[in-house]
Design a protein around this motif. Structure first.
Motif, PDB file in Angstrom:
ATOM      1  N   GLU A   1       0.832  -1.207   0.000  1.00  0.00           N
ATOM      2  CA  GLU A   1       0.000   0.000   0.000  1.00  0.00           C
ATOM      3  C   GLU A   1       0.864   1.254   0.000  1.00  0.00           C
ATOM      4  O   GLU A   1       2.037   1.230   0.371  1.00  0.00           O
ATOM      5  N   LEU A   2       0.261   2.331  -0.452  1.00  0.00           N
ATOM      6  CA  LEU A   2       0.893   3.643  -0.431  1.00  0.00           C
ATOM      7  C   LEU A   2       0.471   4.314   0.869  1.00  0.00           C
ATOM      8  O   LEU A   2      -0.682   4.724   1.025  1.00  0.00           O
ATOM      9  N   GLY A   3       1.394   4.386   1.826  1.00  0.00           N
ATOM     10  CA  GLY A   3       1.090   4.963   3.125  1.00  0.00           C
ATOM     11  C   GLY A   3       1.490   6.427   3.199  1.00  0.00           C
ATOM     12  O   GLY A   3       1.865   7.041   2.197  1.00  0.00           O
ATOM     13  N   GLU A   4       1.441   6.954   4.410  1.00  0.00           N
ATOM     14  CA  GLU A   4       1.738   8.373   4.599  1.00  0.00           C
ATOM     15  C   GLU A   4       2.442   8.587   5.937  1.00  0.00           C
ATOM     16  O   GLU A   4       2.090   7.968   6.951  1.00  0.00           O
ATOM     17  N   VAL A   5       3.444   9.456   5.938  1.00  0.00           N
ATOM     18  CA  VAL A   5       4.087   9.877   7.185  1.00  0.00           C
ATOM     19  C   VAL A   5       3.169  10.891   7.853  1.00  0.00           C
ATOM     20  O   VAL A   5       2.815  11.908   7.254  1.00  0.00           O
ATOM     21  N   THR A   6       2.766  10.621   9.096  1.00  0.00           N
ATOM     22  CA  THR A   6       1.872  11.543   9.800  1.00  0.00           C
ATOM     23  C   THR A   6       2.617  12.421  10.795  1.00  0.00           C
ATOM     24  O   THR A   6       2.122  13.480  11.176  1.00  0.00           O
ATOM     25  N   ALA A   7       3.826  11.999  11.206  1.00  0.00           N
ATOM     26  CA  ALA A   7       4.612  12.818  12.132  1.00  0.00           C
ATOM     27  C   ALA A   7       6.059  12.358  12.123  1.00  0.00           C
ATOM     28  O   ALA A   7       6.344  11.176  11.916  1.00  0.00           O
ATOM     29  N   VAL A   8       6.980  13.298  12.336  1.00  0.00           N
ATOM     30  CA  VAL A   8       8.406  12.993  12.459  1.00  0.00           C
ATOM     31  C   VAL A   8       8.921  13.690  13.705  1.00  0.00           C
ATOM     32  O   VAL A   8       8.808  14.908  13.844  1.00  0.00           O
ATOM     33  N   GLU A   9       9.479  12.908  14.640  1.00  0.00           N
ATOM     34  CA  GLU A   9      10.019  13.460  15.886  1.00  0.00           C
ATOM     35  C   GLU A   9      11.536  13.362  15.872  1.00  0.00           C
ATOM     36  O   GLU A   9      12.099  12.286  15.661  1.00  0.00           O
ATOM     37  N   ASN A  10      12.205  14.480  16.063  1.00  0.00           N
ATOM     38  CA  ASN A  10      13.664  14.512  16.101  1.00  0.00           C
ATOM     39  C   ASN A  10      14.144  14.048  17.477  1.00  0.00           C
ATOM     40  O   ASN A  10      13.827  14.654  18.491  1.00  0.00           O
ATOM     41  N   LEU A  11      14.938  12.973  17.500  1.00  0.00           N
ATOM     42  CA  LEU A  11      15.464  12.430  18.750  1.00  0.00           C
ATOM     43  C   LEU A  11      16.943  12.737  18.937  1.00  0.00           C
ATOM     44  O   LEU A  11      17.605  12.110  19.745  1.00  0.00           O
ATOM     45  N   GLY A  12      17.457  13.692  18.197  1.00  0.00           N
ATOM     46  CA  GLY A  12      18.879  14.043  18.287  1.00  0.00           C
ATOM     47  C   GLY A  12      19.697  13.240  17.310  1.00  0.00           C
ATOM     48  O   GLY A  12      20.004  13.703  16.213  1.00  0.00           O
ATOM     49  N   ASP A  13      20.080  12.022  17.700  1.00  0.00           N
ATOM     50  CA  ASP A  13      20.864  11.164  16.812  1.00  0.00           C
ATOM     51  C   ASP A  13      19.986  10.132  16.113  1.00  0.00           C
ATOM     52  O   ASP A  13      20.478   9.144  15.567  1.00  0.00           O
ATOM     53  N   ALA A  14      18.697  10.364  16.124  1.00  0.00           N
ATOM     54  CA  ALA A  14      17.749   9.469  15.465  1.00  0.00           C
ATOM     55  C   ALA A  14      16.445  10.230  15.239  1.00  0.00           C
ATOM     56  O   ALA A  14      16.308  11.387  15.649  1.00  0.00           O
ATOM     57  N   SER A  15      15.509   9.576  14.570  1.00  0.00           N
ATOM     58  CA  SER A  15      14.183  10.163  14.367  1.00  0.00           C
ATOM     59  C   SER A  15      13.135   9.093  14.614  1.00  0.00           C
ATOM     60  O   SER A  15      13.377   7.902  14.388  1.00  0.00           O
ATOM     61  N   ARG A  16      11.988   9.520  15.090  1.00  0.00           N
ATOM     62  CA  ARG A  16      10.860   8.594  15.259  1.00  0.00           C
ATOM     63  C   ARG A  16       9.776   8.980  14.265  1.00  0.00           C
ATOM     64  O   ARG A  16       9.313  10.117  14.249  1.00  0.00           O
ATOM     65  N   PHE A  17       9.410   8.026  13.433  1.00  0.00           N
ATOM     66  CA  PHE A  17       8.399   8.257  12.418  1.00  0.00           C
ATOM     67  C   PHE A  17       7.077   7.625  12.838  1.00  0.00           C
ATOM     68  O   PHE A  17       7.054   6.497  13.348  1.00  0.00           O
ATOM     69  N   ARG A  18       6.008   8.363  12.629  1.00  0.00           N
ATOM     70  CA  ARG A  18       4.679   7.771  12.742  1.00  0.00           C
ATOM     71  C   ARG A  18       4.108   7.700  11.336  1.00  0.00           C
ATOM     72  O   ARG A  18       4.122   8.692  10.603  1.00  0.00           O
TER      73      ARG A  18
END
Length: 205
Positions: free
Chosen positions: A8-25
Motif C-alpha cells: 500500500e501507499l502509506g503516509e508519514v503523519t509525524a516525524v520526531e527529532n530524537l537528536g541522533d535518530a528520528s521517530r516516524f509515525r
C-alpha cells in the motif's frame, strides 16, 4: 525478507527529532492489521521495526546511519511512502529477494511518458554499477523492478499504470531521491569469486 511487491501507499503523519535518530509515525491500514511490537515493515525499501502501533498507524525509530544512507531523512509529515510487510513462509515470491537493506540512493533524472507506461531514468552511484545489468532486478524505493537499460552512471526502468498509481514512483519528480537495493545474489557471487581468486593454487602433482 521482502519481495518488492508494495502492499500500500502509506503516509508519514509525524516525524520526531530524537537528536541522533528520528521517530516516524506512519499511516498504513493494510500493513498495521495484525502488527505487533517488534515486527518488520519496509518503508520505501528500508526495513524498520515497529515500536508502537495503533489503529491504522505505527511508529518506528530510525537511527542516524539509516537516515544518512537512505532517503528517509528527507521525509516529512505528509510524505507518501511505499509499505510492505515481510513475506510469509510459503508465500509467493512475486518480485525478487529483497532484504530491506539499502545499498545507496539515486535520483530521478528524467521521465519519458507514453500512453500506457513511463520510462524513468535514475542516477546510479559508481559503487553500485557493477551489480546492475540489463534485464536484471533492482529495488527502487522498495519496488521490485526490471532494469531496461544499464548505463555507466544510470539505469532505466519501465513503469506500468499499476505501479504509477499505487507507489511513490508515480509521484516522484526529476531531482527527487530514491532508495536503491541491488540484487543480493550478485553481491554474494562477487564475494565468493573474490575469495576464490585470492586462494593459492594447489601444486600440480
Amino acid at each position: 525478507m521482502f519481495t518488492g511487491i508494495v502492499e500500500e501507499l502509506g503516509e508519514v503523519t509525524a516525524v520526531e527529532n530524537l537528536g541522533d535518530a528520528s521517530r516516524f509515525r506512519l499511516r498504513g491500514p493494510v500493513v498495521t492489521e495484525g502488527a505487533r511490537h517488534g515486527d518488520s515493515i519496509a518503508v520505501n525499501g528500508v526495513c524498520l521495526t515497529v515500536v508502537d502501533h495503533g489503529e491504522q498507524e505505527f511508529t518506528a525509530d530510525v537511527m542516524a546511519e539509516t537516515l544518512n544512507r537512505s532517503s528517509l531523512g528527507a521525509l516529512r509529515a505528509g510524505s507518501r511512502v511505499n509499505l510492505e510487510r515481510p513475506m510469509a513462509v510459503g508465500g509467493r515470491l512475486g518480485g525478487h529477494i529483497v532484504q530491506g537493506h539499502v545499498d545507496g540512493t539515486g535520483r530521478i533524472v528524467e521521465r519519458t511518458v507514453s500512453e500506457n507506461w513511463e520510462i524513468v531514468k535514475v542516477s546510479l552511484p559508481a559503487e553500485l554499477t557493477r551489480y546492475v545489468v540489463e534485464k536484471g532486478s533492482i529495488t527502487v524505493d522498495g519496488v521490485s523492478l526490471t532494469v531496461v537499460d544499464a548505463g555507466p552512471d544510470y539505469f532505466t526502468i519501465s513503469l506500468i499504470p499499476t505501479t504509477l498509481a499505487l507507489t511513490t514512483l508515480g509521484h516522484k519528480e526529476p531531482g527527487d531521491p530514491v532508495n536503491l537495493e541491488v540484487d543480493v545474489i550478485a553481491k554474494y557471487v562477487e564475494r565468493l569469486l573474490g575469495h576464490r581468486a585470492q586462494e593459492p593454487e594447489e601444486p600440480v602433482k
